[in-house]
Scaffold this motif. Sequence first.
Motif, PDB file in Angstrom:
ATOM      1  N   GLY A  83       0.817  -1.216   0.000  1.00  0.00           N
ATOM      2  CA  GLY A  83       0.000   0.000   0.000  1.00  0.00           C
ATOM      3  C   GLY A  83       0.843   1.254   0.000  1.00  0.00           C
ATOM      4  O   GLY A  83       0.496   2.260   0.591  1.00  0.00           O
ATOM      5  N   THR A 138       1.785   4.351  -1.322  1.00  0.00           N
ATOM      6  CA  THR A 138       1.203   5.331  -2.229  1.00  0.00           C
ATOM      7  C   THR A 138       2.149   6.507  -2.457  1.00  0.00           C
ATOM      8  O   THR A 138       1.759   7.483  -3.096  1.00  0.00           O
ATOM      9  N   LEU A 157       1.464   1.246   4.912  1.00  0.00           N
ATOM     10  CA  LEU A 157       1.555   2.700   4.967  1.00  0.00           C
ATOM     11  C   LEU A 157       0.201   3.314   4.614  1.00  0.00           C
ATOM     12  O   LEU A 157      -0.429   2.896   3.646  1.00  0.00           O
ATOM     13  N   GLY A 158      -0.206   4.286   5.384  1.00  0.00           N
ATOM     14  CA  GLY A 158      -1.494   4.933   5.113  1.00  0.00           C
ATOM     15  C   GLY A 158      -2.642   4.016   5.484  1.00  0.00           C
ATOM     16  O   GLY A 158      -2.474   3.054   6.241  1.00  0.00           O
ATOM     17  N   ALA A 202      -5.086   3.035   2.832  1.00  0.00           N
ATOM     18  CA  ALA A 202      -5.609   2.376   1.633  1.00  0.00           C
ATOM     19  C   ALA A 202      -4.627   1.358   1.069  1.00  0.00           C
ATOM     20  O   ALA A 202      -3.429   1.624   0.961  1.00  0.00           O
ATOM     21  N   GLU A 235      -6.004   3.896  -3.419  1.00  0.00           N
ATOM     22  CA  GLU A 235      -4.746   4.611  -3.174  1.00  0.00           C
ATOM     23  C   GLU A 235      -4.682   5.935  -3.943  1.00  0.00           C
ATOM     24  O   GLU A 235      -4.062   6.891  -3.494  1.00  0.00           O
ATOM     25  N   GLU A 277      -6.470   8.257  -1.826  1.00  0.00           N
ATOM     26  CA  GLU A 277      -5.629   8.593  -0.674  1.00  0.00           C
ATOM     27  C   GLU A 277      -4.528   9.578  -1.070  1.00  0.00           C
ATOM     28  O   GLU A 277      -4.180  10.481  -0.303  1.00  0.00           O
TER      29      GLU A 277
HETATM   30 CA    CA Z   1      -1.580   3.345   1.356  1.00  0.00          CA
END
Ligand code: CA
Length: 433
Positions: free
Chosen positions: A88, A90, A243-244, A246, A252, A255
Amino acid sequence: MRMVDLIEKKRNGFQLTKEEIQFIISGFTSGDIPDYQMSAFSMAVFFQGMTKEERVYLTEAMVQSGDQIDLSEIKGIKVDKHSTGGVGDTTTLVLAPLVASVGVPVAKMSGRGLGHTGGTIDKLESVEGFHVEISNEEFIRLVNQNHIAVIGQSANLTPADKKLYALRDVTATVDSIPLIASSIMSKKIAAGADAIVLDVKTGSGAFMKNLDDAKELAQTMVDIGNGVGRKTKAIISDMSQPLGFAVGNALEVKEAIDTLKGQGPEDLHELCLTLGSHMVVLAEKAANNEEARKMLEEVMHNGKALESFKAFLAAQGGDSSVVDNPEKLPTAPFTIEVPAKASGYVAEITAEVIGVAAMMLGAGRATKDSVIDLAVGVMLNKKVGDYVQAGESLVTIHSSQENVPEVIEKIYSAYRLDDTEIAKPTLIYTEIH
Ligand code: CA
Ligand code: URA
């Protein structure tokens, strides 16, 4: 020169010359050196390692095995970024328009993903009409005009690496630091970057599970980059959880849009500002990281970063109105909540397992030829350190099917809850110069 002698020399721990390494790589690329000899050589490197000089020679030989992209027509210092895997992640979607909006030329050559979710190109293709099939001339014109363009990977970029990576994969020689470092760096260098910022991940979701290995890989790549005359810096960042929020292609992109507005998840926001600041400094658009960071925060707040993303999408055929209307992105027909079975603090979210859950939904490719579903994926509602009440949603699944019991089980197996309070993990461990 005979390959068998060079295998023996490396096996016995001696340093190979530039000519010897060039002989090996060009012979292997052309097919004159067979796989069995290259396998034995890779295993010798696995056990004996390579000196700093050998790593530079190996990288240069791989760069020279195929096309080298000439970006000299683009004004300014071209800075590229590379993240070593992760789930994930992004950052590229955010960083490219973010640094472009302060004048850093972003001439990105990107690929499709294999595994968890798509690559940057797959994610961008969730924007209707967007395409990367543009000519080199158009690519260069767009970077000069908008400071940003993305083109598909040249088929003949570092063929030596393609062949060697496939061989390493089946001969238990992937996790050799000199081989990983030269593999990654050869692709960045052949793609024409003047300067490179590396985001080396550590933790359960990364190649390098522990910090010491991550530091060694980062230092090795930095030394290679600087050794071939490309200014290179690295940071080590956490991949012990995704990470994050989404994980999924269109999710993503949404996001990334939030993050470009300064409204992204805390970890993704911080990582993008850190990596972005290094890129701005290497591009000589700011004197130091503090100044660069202020510039990036400003373009997040005054809308310029978002404008840059819109201009970029539109220039490559994309419907840029998705930036203001993210509901126009592909949307999955079903959303399914995954409620916590008990109350507690989230102690762990195994990034790899979340990645597998996204794959099972159809967000990633199992093989090179699989078709991915851009709409599906997962949104993490709780991250490590958060408190969750029994029954509260840990994750929202975006699915093309109404019932996905195996995916739900996967997600439960990724989360570990604990009674005692747990600190948020460190996001950025260190910088390597
Ligand atoms: Ca992410
Ligand atoms: N990624 C690469 O591109 N090469 C490696 O060797 C490992 C990870």
